[in-house]
Design an enzyme around this catalytic site. Structure first.
Site, PDB file in Angstrom:
ATOM      1  CB  CYS A 294      -0.682   0.007   1.075  1.00 54.46           C
ATOM      2  SG  CYS A 294      -2.006   1.334   1.403  1.00 54.46           S
ATOM      3  CG  ASN A 392      -2.919  -6.940  -8.198  1.00 55.90           C
ATOM      4  OD1 ASN A 392      -2.621  -6.294  -7.509  1.00 55.90           O
ATOM      5  ND2 ASN A 392      -3.874  -6.851  -9.058  1.00 55.90           N
TER       6      ASN A 392
END
Length: 513
Positions: A294, A392
């Site tokens: 993140c 991803n």
């Protein structure tokens, strides 16, 4: 006094010889390296009494690693090294020295009792008294021997299983005994819902699974928040909830239907706190994942998320602690580092910890969602590892699943925004119209009593991508304060009140209505 001095010298010689043996043990190549290298990363695992941590012996110890071992009192069984015949022989020698040290303790105790009972010993001059006081400030004979005994017990426990293999031809590691009790999860050829804050709640995870997602990650939950929660069963809604103590704030919820596929993702910067949080939820999820990608400011400032990418020792500490103490798989999700070589190096270090899989987002910390994902750099990581890698980045259509697998060699594929905008991206039959998916999501939110703020946020993301929030729908949605308001806006009032009135059966309502 002369006899006592001779005994002190004898025990100290035993101690020196024992420590020299430990030093040699370090030099036995892979056996010692595997065994000793991870001492410092295991400090928070199994603790012994801190009786030796302030000893002057520790400060003057021959090896830095041994000092860490004694400080921690850690039995690092999971990382037991591959022993050799040389290490077996050396362990036997250490055992002999330990026996001699034990005998010395007994002798020293006897001599001390004799000395204390002697009147002449009490009648000392002032100079002699000062000398005795000075001597007592040094490590006592029993302390040397205790160090030898404690260290030997630690070393033996780490090597004993391998010795059994050499003697009997059968190797049974203690970690294997534990592993047989651990849950396992298949990470190959899976379609995976990525963790998304505010989006990846129970209602959206169930929606994604209905369309074909094999593994569904929950939204990131910070460990600080979870440790304040208590687990409760909500019979009326058929859910297991983790509620912040003293409030009705549901931090995380799940249900039996998703237990074998839901991954709890955690934000953390501390191994001990991460374990405490994970232990609260681990029995109700399929796996635990640590967020290491993140890039948001609140996460990085707290030492979490992408901040961990530059702290490999902390990564080691967190993952090793969780892996050793939890019965569920422990994984992590990372981003790309500044150079492909740096990413590969970090991924290899993570793989060595024994994680069953690694998720890699094909963007760097400074990249924004509009920047194209670097599939080639994900491929570099995959080529360097033997564990399954979940790729991803820029998966927006069902065909992208096969495209990214072909381009990178990934074992599985994870999708975030593509699923948020239209969860039917997981369906091999092709996408459904986003309006239909949106309405289905609202039904799921009502069904699982989703937080109204999360529900509004997810609907807004769908509208913003496909339409415009400035139109009447968006403005009306902004005014909605409850799930009842949202149900009314989307003409689902009958469904809402049916769920409310027959709450104990709500987990079956999707099949009834």
């Amino acid at each position: 006094m002369e006899a006592t001095s001779e005994l002190n010298l004898k025990v100290y010689d035993i101690f020196k010889e024992f420590m020299t043996g430990i030093t040699k043990l370090e030099e036995l190549g892979n056996a010692a390296n595997t065994f000793l290298l991870r001492f410092q990363q295991g400090l928070c695992l199994l603790k012994r009494s801190p009786m030796l941590t302030s000893s002057t012996l520790i400060k003057n110890n021959e090896t830095r690693r041994l000092k860490s071992y004694i400080d921690s009192g850690c039995i690092n069984i999971d990382d037991a090294a591959k022993s050799t015949k040389a290490s077996q022989s050396l362990l036997s020698e250490l055992e002999r020295l330990t026996d001699e040290a034990a005998l010395a303790i007994e002798t020293a105790t006897t001599m001390q009792l004799d000395v204390e009972s002697c009147d002449e010993f009490r009648q000392v001059t002032s100079d002699e008294e000062n000398e005795i006081v000075h001597f007592l400030q040094e490590p006592e004979v029993t302390e040397y021997a205790t160090v030898v005994a404690v260290v030997y017990s630690m070393v033996k426990q780490n090597y004993v299983m391998q010795f059994c293999a050499d003697l009997g031809g059968i190797f049974v590691a203690a970690c294997d005994d534990v592993a047989t009790k651990k849950k396992k999860m298949e990470y190959r050829n899976k379609l995976v819902l990525a963790p998304m804050v505010r989006v990846g709640t129970l209602s959206f995870r169930m929606l994604a699974a209905e369309y074909g997602a094999d593994i569904t990650y929950g939204e990131e939950i910070i460990d600080h928040k979870l440790v304040k929660c208590q687990r409760r069963i909500n019979v009326s809604s058929g859910t297991t909830e983790f509620v912040e103590k003293g409030t009705e704030n549901v931090v995380f919820s799940t249900c039996d239907e998703e237990r074998e596929r839901v991954v709890f993702q955690m934000g953390t910067s501390d191994a001990v706190r991460a374990l405490k949080a994970a232990e609260i939820v681990c029995k109700d999820v399929a796996a635990v994942d640590i967020n290491m990608g993140c890039p948001k400011a609140f996460s990085i400032q707290g030492g979490m998320g992408a901040a961990l990418l530059t702290k490999p020792e902390l990564i080691h500490d967190i993952l090793a602690t969780l892996k050793r103490n939890l019965d569920v798989p422990v994984t992590c999700k990372i981003r790309l580092l500044k150079s492909p070589a740096d990413t590969v190096e970090l991924a290899r270090r993570i793989e060595k910890l024994g994680v069953p899989a690694l998720a890699v987002h094909g963007r760097k910390v400074a990249d924004r969602p509009r920047d194209p994902a670097k599939w080639d750099e994900i491929a570099d990581v995959i080529a360097a590892l033997s564990i399954p890698v979940i790729a991803n980045g820029d998966v927006l259509e069902y065909d992208d699943f096969s495209r990214i697998k072909t381009a990178t060699g990934a074992a599985s594929v994870m999708v975030a925004r593509g699923a948020m905008w239209n969860a039917s991206v997981f369906s091999p039959k092709g996408k459904s119209h986003w309006e239909d998916v949106k309405k289905k999501y609202i039904r799921k939110s009502i069904l699982w009593n989703n937080d109204v703020k999360s529900t509004k946020y997810t609907i807004k993301e769908m509208i913003a991508h496909h339409s415009c929030l400035e139109l009447a729908e968006g403005k009306s949605l902004n005014k909605a304060d409850t799930l009842a308001d949202i149900a009314k806006l989307y003409e689902l009032e009958d469904y809402y009140w049916t769920v409310k009135n027959i709450r104990p059966l709500t987990h079956d309502l999707d099949y009834v209505l």
